[in-house]
Design a protein around this motif. Structure first.
Motif, PDB file in Angstrom:
ATOM      1  N   HIS A 225      40.865  30.199  16.659  1.00 23.25           N
ATOM      2  CA  HIS A 225      40.031  30.813  17.693  1.00 23.25           C
ATOM      3  C   HIS A 225      40.888  31.391  18.812  1.00 23.25           C
ATOM      4  CE1 HIS A 225      36.527  31.661  20.050  1.00 23.25           C
ATOM      5  NE2 HIS A 225      36.836  30.792  20.995  1.00 23.25           N
ATOM      6  N   ARG A 226      40.601  32.631  19.158  1.00 19.75           N
ATOM      7  CA  ARG A 226      41.313  33.325  20.241  1.00 19.75           C
ATOM      8  C   ARG A 226      42.833  33.234  20.057  1.00 19.75           C
ATOM      9  NH1 ARG A 226      38.541  33.640  26.099  1.00 19.75           N
ATOM     10  NH2 ARG A 226      36.572  34.518  25.432  1.00 19.75           N
ATOM     11  N   ALA A 227      43.261  33.521  18.868  1.00 19.76           N
ATOM     12  CA  ALA A 227      44.684  33.422  18.549  1.00 19.76           C
ATOM     13  C   ALA A 227      45.466  34.672  18.937  1.00 19.76           C
ATOM     14  CB  ALA A 227      44.863  33.162  17.054  1.00 19.76           C
ATOM     15  N   ALA A 228      44.756  35.734  19.305  1.00 24.21           N
ATOM     16  CA  ALA A 228      45.421  36.974  19.713  1.00 24.21           C
ATOM     17  C   ALA A 228      44.634  37.610  20.839  1.00 24.21           C
ATOM     18  CB  ALA A 228      45.528  37.935  18.525  1.00 24.21           C
ATOM     19  N   TRP A 229      45.298  38.458  21.585  1.00 28.19           N
ATOM     20  CA  TRP A 229      44.617  39.156  22.685  1.00 28.19           C
ATOM     21  C   TRP A 229      45.256  40.508  22.914  1.00 28.19           C
ATOM     22  CZ3 TRP A 229      48.270  35.441  23.466  1.00 28.19           C
ATOM     23  CH2 TRP A 229      49.340  35.769  24.299  1.00 28.19           C
ATOM     24  N   SER A 230      44.529  41.355  23.665  1.00 20.37           N
ATOM     25  CA  SER A 230      45.028  42.694  23.960  1.00 20.37           C
ATOM     26  C   SER A 230      44.423  43.186  25.266  1.00 20.37           C
ATOM     27  CB  SER A 230      44.646  43.659  22.832  1.00 20.37           C
ATOM     28  OG  SER A 230      45.083  44.972  23.118  1.00 20.37           O
ATOM     29  N   TYR A 231      45.251  43.851  26.063  1.00 25.53           N
ATOM     30  CA  TYR A 231      44.763  44.579  27.233  1.00 25.53           C
ATOM     31  C   TYR A 231      44.540  46.021  26.784  1.00 25.53           C
ATOM     32  CZ  TYR A 231      46.136  40.555  30.037  1.00 25.53           C
ATOM     33  OH  TYR A 231      46.241  39.284  30.555  1.00 25.53           O
ATOM     34  N   GLU A 232      43.286  46.340  26.440  1.00 24.70           N
ATOM     35  CA  GLU A 232      42.982  47.644  25.865  1.00 24.70           C
ATOM     36  C   GLU A 232      43.228  48.780  26.850  1.00 24.70           C
ATOM     37  OE1 GLU A 232      42.365  48.006  22.790  1.00 24.70           O
ATOM     38  OE2 GLU A 232      42.071  45.908  22.243  1.00 24.70           O
ATOM     39  N   ALA A 234      45.240  48.462  30.043  1.00 27.70           N
ATOM     40  CA  ALA A 234      46.023  47.725  31.038  1.00 27.70           C
ATOM     41  C   ALA A 234      46.184  48.540  32.316  1.00 27.70           C
ATOM     42  CB  ALA A 234      47.392  47.372  30.462  1.00 27.70           C
ATOM     43  N   TRP A 235      46.298  47.839  33.428  1.00 27.52           N
ATOM     44  CA  TRP A 235      46.424  48.523  34.699  1.00 27.52           C
ATOM     45  C   TRP A 235      47.711  49.336  34.756  1.00 27.52           C
ATOM     46  CZ3 TRP A 235      44.314  44.379  38.635  1.00 27.52           C
ATOM     47  CH2 TRP A 235      42.938  44.279  38.437  1.00 27.52           C
ATOM     48  N   THR A 236      47.718  50.306  35.650  1.00 28.96           N
ATOM     49  CA  THR A 236      48.795  51.298  35.714  1.00 28.96           C
ATOM     50  C   THR A 236      50.179  50.671  35.708  1.00 28.96           C
ATOM     51  OG1 THR A 236      47.331  52.780  36.945  1.00 28.96           O
ATOM     52  CG2 THR A 236      49.698  53.231  37.046  1.00 28.96           C
ATOM     53  N   GLU A 237      50.362  49.595  36.447  1.00 28.04           N
ATOM     54  CA  GLU A 237      51.685  48.990  36.601  1.00 28.04           C
ATOM     55  C   GLU A 237      52.227  48.420  35.294  1.00 28.04           C
ATOM     56  OE1 GLU A 237      49.056  48.456  38.420  1.00 28.04           O
ATOM     57  OE2 GLU A 237      49.543  48.913  40.521  1.00 28.04           O
ATOM     58  N   VAL A 238      51.337  48.115  34.348  1.00 27.12           N
ATOM     59  CA  VAL A 238      51.772  47.530  33.073  1.00 27.12           C
ATOM     60  C   VAL A 238      51.214  48.340  31.899  1.00 27.12           C
ATOM     61  CG1 VAL A 238      52.104  45.179  33.944  1.00 27.12           C
ATOM     62  CG2 VAL A 238      49.837  45.887  33.159  1.00 27.12           C
ATOM     63  N   ARG A 239      51.077  49.633  32.096  1.00 29.20           N
ATOM     64  CA  ARG A 239      50.452  50.501  31.096  1.00 29.20           C
ATOM     65  C   ARG A 239      51.143  50.434  29.738  1.00 29.20           C
ATOM     66  NH1 ARG A 239      45.632  52.149  31.357  1.00 29.20           N
ATOM     67  NH2 ARG A 239      45.875  53.026  33.438  1.00 29.20           N
ATOM     68  N   ARG A 240      52.390  50.061  29.687  1.00 23.37           N
ATOM     69  CA  ARG A 240      53.136  50.069  28.430  1.00 23.37           C
ATOM     70  C   ARG A 240      52.574  49.089  27.393  1.00 23.37           C
ATOM     71  NH1 ARG A 240      59.347  49.397  29.841  1.00 23.37           N
ATOM     72  NH2 ARG A 240      59.685  50.190  27.725  1.00 23.37           N
ATOM     73  N   ILE A 241      51.796  48.088  27.829  1.00 19.55           N
ATOM     74  CA  ILE A 241      51.242  47.151  26.847  1.00 19.55           C
ATOM     75  C   ILE A 241      49.799  47.480  26.484  1.00 19.55           C
ATOM     76  CG2 ILE A 241      52.767  45.254  27.519  1.00 19.55           C
ATOM     77  CD1 ILE A 241      50.225  44.014  28.917  1.00 19.55           C
ATOM     78  N   SER A 242      49.254  48.586  26.986  1.00 23.93           N
ATOM     79  CA  SER A 242      47.877  48.953  26.660  1.00 23.93           C
ATOM     80  C   SER A 242      47.679  49.055  25.159  1.00 23.93           C
ATOM     81  CB  SER A 242      47.514  50.300  27.311  1.00 23.93           C
ATOM     82  OG  SER A 242      47.113  50.136  28.634  1.00 23.93           O
ATOM     83  N   GLY A 243      46.683  48.344  24.646  1.00 22.07           N
ATOM     84  CA  GLY A 243      46.344  48.424  23.243  1.00 22.07           C
ATOM     85  C   GLY A 243      47.222  47.612  22.319  1.00 22.07           C
ATOM     86  N   LEU A 244      48.344  47.104  22.808  1.00 23.17           N
ATOM     87  CA  LEU A 244      49.204  46.264  21.975  1.00 23.17           C
ATOM     88  C   LEU A 244      48.579  44.871  21.838  1.00 23.17           C
ATOM     89  CD1 LEU A 244      51.072  48.645  22.827  1.00 23.17           C
ATOM     90  CD2 LEU A 244      52.969  47.035  22.772  1.00 23.17           C
ATOM     91  N   VAL A 245      49.027  44.126  20.840  1.00 24.92           N
ATOM     92  CA  VAL A 245      48.438  42.810  20.554  1.00 24.92           C
ATOM     93  C   VAL A 245      49.499  41.728  20.720  1.00 24.92           C
ATOM     94  CG1 VAL A 245      47.180  41.400  18.874  1.00 24.92           C
ATOM     95  CG2 VAL A 245      46.887  43.894  18.889  1.00 24.92           C
ATOM     96  N   SER A 246      49.107  40.624  21.360  1.00 18.06           N
ATOM     97  CA  SER A 246      49.986  39.467  21.494  1.00 18.06           C
ATOM     98  C   SER A 246      49.330  38.268  20.818  1.00 18.06           C
ATOM     99  CB  SER A 246      50.264  39.167  22.968  1.00 18.06           C
ATOM    100  OG  SER A 246      51.328  38.243  23.093  1.00 18.06           O
TER     101      SER A 246
END
Length: 285
Positions: A225-232, A234-246
């Motif tokens: 359960h909830r083993a992965a997440w994503s900032y679809e 992400a705010w401007t300051e961290v835009r590089r992780i938008s859509g990526l999965v952790s």
């Protein structure tokens, strides 16, 4: 983290230590000028506007902004009968905040019997974050808590090989993940969608938000359960992780350059202080 919460140097669970010959007090409070213009909105009105805010860093709490009383709109604060005792700062007087038709009890406070060494907070009042409509720096809304100058995020590109498995199934395989270094937290590895088997991810209801990264969505992987997440988005300051999965290394197998990752101190997010239990609704309004 910040200076005094999560695993910061003044927090109870500090990951480092001060190299000093004498034992430090169990609790250290730190006050400093914010040097940012802050404003408070309540009842469709600006009730405080100051360029002289002091931030208080208190162990186990998010930083709290204290406004000079002269920068608060007159007649907004009504003193309540009830007082409390702060273990370090003495008597705390509470206020009802009123603006137009809006009113909130116990929505602001002032330390009215400060010890001599805490004079930086004299004549200042703090507003309960969730009781107010919104806080701003200049014309931009600040969500969650006062911005912590000691919280930093760095995102780095890497060619290390990251593999995620759920049993025998390969969920992700990438030689181009992003690593996110966030103050007080263990590194987090984010994988491009092209390197993830999307059919292994099942979107689940319920989102959270981070005051520094934005709105977060979660996924189940098999029975995890909830083993992965994503900032679809992400705010401007961290835009590089938008859509990526952790991925959570305690829920699925995450391997980096052949070494399995384990849950480390600092992986979990802990809410602290008077503004606990922040919710997605903080983003609206």
């Amino acid at each position: 983290m910040g200076l005094a919460w999560q695993q910061g140097p003044l927090a109870g669970g500090a990951v480092g230590r001060f190299l000093v010959p004498v034992e430090l007090p169990e609790r250290l409070l730190y006050a400093e000028p914010s040097r940012r213009r802050m404003r408070v909105r309540f009842g469709d009105s600006w009730i405080a506007d100051s360029e002289d805010v002091v931030l208080l860093h208190e162990p186990g709490r998010y930083p709290v902004a204290y406004f000079p009383l002269e920068d608060v709109v007159p007649d907004v604060l009504t003193t309540e009968d009830r007082t409390t005792k702060h273990k370090d700062l003495g008597t705390t007087t509470w206020f009802t905040v009123t603006a137009g038709d809006a009113q909130k009890t116990r929505a602001a406070w002032q330390h009215t019997d400060l010890p001599n060494h805490a004079g930086d907070l004299k004549g200042r009042v703090a507003f309960a974050w969730r009781a107010m409509d919104a806080f701003y720096e200049e014309d931009e809304r600040i969500v969650g808590h006062a911005a912590d100058p000691y919280h930093r995020i760095d995102i780095r590109r890497t060619s290390r090989h990251l593999v995620v498995r759920d049993g025998n199934r390969v969920v992700a395989d990438s030689s181009r993940p992003m690593v996110l270094y966030e103050s007080g937290f263990a590194p987090r590895w984010y994988v491009p969608r092209e390197d993830v088997d999307d059919t292994a991810l099942t979107a689940v209801e319920g989102q959270t938000f981070c005051p520094y990264k934005g709105l977060c969505s979660y996924y189940d992987i098999g029975a995890a359960h909830r083993a992965a997440w994503s900032y679809e988005d992400a705010w401007t300051e961290v835009r590089r992780i938008s859509g990526l999965v952790s991925f959570e290394p305690d829920k699925v197998e995450v391997e980096l350059d052949g070494t399995r990752l384990r849950l480390e101190p600092g992986q979990g997010v802990v809410s602290h202080g008077i503004d606990r239990d922040l919710s997605v609704e903080e983003l609206s309004g």
